[in-house]
Every structure is written in structure tokens, then in C-alpha cells.
Write a protein that holds these residues in place. Structure first.
Motif, PDB file in Angstrom:
ATOM      1  N   TRP A  16       0.801  -1.229   0.000  1.00 52.12           N
ATOM      2  CA  TRP A  16       0.000   0.000   0.000  1.00 52.12           C
ATOM      3  C   TRP A  16       0.828   1.270   0.000  1.00 52.12           C
ATOM      4  O   TRP A  16       0.487   2.215  -0.726  1.00 52.12           O
ATOM      5  N   PRO A  17       1.912   1.360   0.775  1.00 55.56           N
ATOM      6  CA  PRO A  17       2.693   2.609   0.697  1.00 55.56           C
ATOM      7  C   PRO A  17       3.226   2.896  -0.705  1.00 55.56           C
ATOM      8  O   PRO A  17       3.258   4.048  -1.131  1.00 55.56           O
ATOM      9  N   PHE A  18       3.624   1.854  -1.432  1.00 55.08           N
ATOM     10  CA  PHE A  18       4.116   2.050  -2.798  1.00 55.08           C
ATOM     11  C   PHE A  18       3.000   2.539  -3.713  1.00 55.08           C
ATOM     12  O   PHE A  18       3.208   3.408  -4.549  1.00 55.08           O
ATOM     13  N   SER A  19       1.813   1.969  -3.549  1.00 52.02           N
ATOM     14  CA  SER A  19       0.670   2.374  -4.364  1.00 52.02           C
ATOM     15  C   SER A  19       0.295   3.830  -4.075  1.00 52.02           C
ATOM     16  O   SER A  19       0.015   4.605  -4.994  1.00 52.02           O
ATOM     17  N   ILE A  20       0.299   4.190  -2.802  1.00 47.95           N
ATOM     18  CA  ILE A  20      -0.032   5.558  -2.411  1.00 47.95           C
ATOM     19  C   ILE A  20       1.017   6.526  -2.959  1.00 47.95           C
ATOM     20  O   ILE A  20       0.676   7.564  -3.546  1.00 47.95           O
ATOM     21  N   TYR A  21       2.282   6.208  -2.779  1.00 49.87           N
ATOM     22  CA  TYR A  21       3.368   7.062  -3.251  1.00 49.87           C
ATOM     23  C   TYR A  21       3.299   7.256  -4.765  1.00 49.87           C
ATOM     24  O   TYR A  21       3.418   8.378  -5.268  1.00 49.87           O
ATOM     25  N   LYS A  22       3.087   6.163  -5.487  1.00 53.43           N
ATOM     26  CA  LYS A  22       3.034   6.231  -6.946  1.00 53.43           C
ATOM     27  C   LYS A  22       1.886   7.139  -7.410  1.00 53.43           C
ATOM     28  O   LYS A  22       2.060   7.955  -8.317  1.00 53.43           O
ATOM     29  N   ALA A  23       0.713   6.988  -6.788  1.00 52.31           N
ATOM     30  CA  ALA A  23      -0.440   7.811  -7.181  1.00 52.31           C
ATOM     31  C   ALA A  23      -0.192   9.283  -6.876  1.00 52.31           C
ATOM     32  O   ALA A  23      -0.518  10.153  -7.682  1.00 52.31           O
ATOM     33  N   LEU A  24       0.388   9.571  -5.717  1.00 52.95           N
ATOM     34  CA  LEU A  24       0.638  10.964  -5.358  1.00 52.95           C
ATOM     35  C   LEU A  24       1.714  11.594  -6.232  1.00 52.95           C
ATOM     36  O   LEU A  24       1.595  12.753  -6.626  1.00 52.95           O
ATOM     37  N   LYS A  25       2.750  10.842  -6.538  1.00 47.29           N
ATOM     38  CA  LYS A  25       3.853  11.375  -7.329  1.00 47.29           C
ATOM     39  C   LYS A  25       3.459  11.588  -8.789  1.00 47.29           C
ATOM     40  O   LYS A  25       3.747  12.619  -9.377  1.00 47.29           O
ATOM     41  N   ARG A  27       0.266  11.493 -10.043  1.00 41.82           N
ATOM     42  CA  ARG A  27      -1.085  12.039 -10.216  1.00 41.82           C
ATOM     43  C   ARG A  27      -1.882  11.246 -11.253  1.00 41.82           C
ATOM     44  O   ARG A  27      -2.732  11.778 -11.946  1.00 41.82           O
ATOM     45  N   ARG A  28      -1.555   9.954 -11.356  1.00 40.59           N
ATOM     46  CA  ARG A  28      -2.252   9.076 -12.302  1.00 40.59           C
ATOM     47  C   ARG A  28      -2.844   7.903 -11.531  1.00 40.59           C
ATOM     48  O   ARG A  28      -2.248   7.419 -10.582  1.00 40.59           O
ATOM     49  N   ILE A  29      -3.996   7.455 -11.986  1.00 40.60           N
ATOM     50  CA  ILE A  29      -4.673   6.345 -11.324  1.00 40.60           C
ATOM     51  C   ILE A  29      -4.916   5.191 -12.293  1.00 40.60           C
ATOM     52  O   ILE A  29      -5.763   4.334 -12.044  1.00 40.60           O
ATOM     53  N   ASP A  30      -4.160   5.188 -13.375  1.00 37.26           N
ATOM     54  CA  ASP A  30      -4.292   4.107 -14.349  1.00 37.26           C
ATOM     55  C   ASP A  30      -4.076   2.763 -13.655  1.00 37.26           C
ATOM     56  O   ASP A  30      -3.123   2.577 -12.914  1.00 37.26           O
ATOM     57  N   GLY A  31      -4.963   1.845 -13.928  1.00 32.49           N
ATOM     58  CA  GLY A  31      -4.827   0.507 -13.372  1.00 32.49           C
ATOM     59  C   GLY A  31      -5.436   0.324 -11.996  1.00 32.49           C
ATOM     60  O   GLY A  31      -5.502  -0.793 -11.498  1.00 32.49           O
ATOM     61  N   LYS A  32      -5.859   1.406 -11.358  1.00 33.16           N
ATOM     62  CA  LYS A  32      -6.498   1.282 -10.038  1.00 33.16           C
ATOM     63  C   LYS A  32      -7.988   1.042 -10.221  1.00 33.16           C
ATOM     64  O   LYS A  32      -8.619   1.612 -11.092  1.00 33.16           O
ATOM     65  N   SER A  33      -8.519   0.195  -9.376  1.00 39.13           N
ATOM     66  CA  SER A  33      -9.945  -0.079  -9.394  1.00 39.13           C
ATOM     67  C   SER A  33     -10.535   0.292  -8.042  1.00 39.13           C
ATOM     68  O   SER A  33     -10.182  -0.309  -7.021  1.00 39.13           O
ATOM     69  N   PRO A  34     -11.444   1.272  -8.018  1.00 33.39           N
ATOM     70  CA  PRO A  34     -12.046   1.630  -6.738  1.00 33.39           C
ATOM     71  C   PRO A  34     -12.869   0.477  -6.150  1.00 33.39           C
ATOM     72  O   PRO A  34     -12.928   0.330  -4.934  1.00 33.39           O
ATOM     73  N   LEU A  35     -13.457  -0.334  -7.008  1.00 32.11           N
ATOM     74  CA  LEU A  35     -14.213  -1.486  -6.504  1.00 32.11           C
ATOM     75  C   LEU A  35     -13.280  -2.460  -5.791  1.00 32.11           C
ATOM     76  O   LEU A  35     -13.582  -2.944  -4.700  1.00 32.11           O
ATOM     77  N   PHE A  36     -12.118  -2.737  -6.388  1.00 34.44           N
ATOM     78  CA  PHE A  36     -11.142  -3.623  -5.758  1.00 34.44           C
ATOM     79  C   PHE A  36     -10.684  -3.051  -4.420  1.00 34.44           C
ATOM     80  O   PHE A  36     -10.629  -3.768  -3.408  1.00 34.44           O
TER      81      PHE A  36
END
Length: 88
Positions: A16-25, A27-36
Motif C-alpha cells: 500500500w505505501p508504494f501504491s499511495i506514493y506512486k499515485a501521489l507522485k 497524479r495518475r490512477i491508471d490501473g487502479k480499481s475503486p471497486l477492488f
């Protein structure tokens, strides 16, 4: 306290920290699923409820930490979505 339950929470929680860092750095959410993310969050909340009512031990803190990180990742998803002007 189960060693294997702790190992599972540590392994899952380390992503999770890597996912959070990547999204913040990026500013892209490609490949993320809010349902998941929501399903995973429900799983962690279920684990917390189980610990509270049936098997309270210190692993509840790992469940809470993981749930908070997933909730943050989900919040970042919707924040980036909102900032980009795309419909959710």
C-alpha cells in the motif's frame, strides 16, 4: 497471535505505501480499481471486527494500519479523479 496471519498482513500491507506514493507522485490512477480497493477495505474491516469480538490480540493494529492505508489510497483515487474532471 498467529505468525502466519501476521506475515500475511505484513506482506499485503507492504504494497500500500508504494501504491499511495506512486499515485501521489504521478497524479495518475491508471490501473487502479475503486471497486477492488473497496472490497479489500471491507476485508480489513471484517478482520478488525473479528479481532474485536472473537480473537483480540495485537494483530488488530496491523489490520487497522492496512485499512487506513487502503482508505487513503481510495481517497487519493477519488481526489485525482475529481481533480482531473473525469466522472467517477
Amino acid at each position: 497471535m498467529s505468525f502466519f496471519e501476521a506475515l500475511m498482513l505484513i506482506c499485503f500491507g507492504s504494497a500500500w505505501p508504494f501504491s499511495i506514493y506512486k499515485a501521489l507522485k504521478s497524479r495518475r490512477i491508471d490501473g487502479k480499481s475503486p471497486l477492488f480497493l473497496f472490497i479489500v477495505l471491507v476485508g480489513y474491516v471484517s478482520g478488525i471486527i473479528h479481532k474485536v469480538f472473537y480473537s483480540f490480540d495485537s494483530l488488530i493494529y496491523l489490520y487497522v494500519l492496512n485499512a487506513l492505508m487502503v482508505a487513503l489510497d481510495l481517497g487519493i483515487y477519488f481526489w485525482i479523479k475529481w481533480k482531473s474532471g473525469s466522472p467517477a
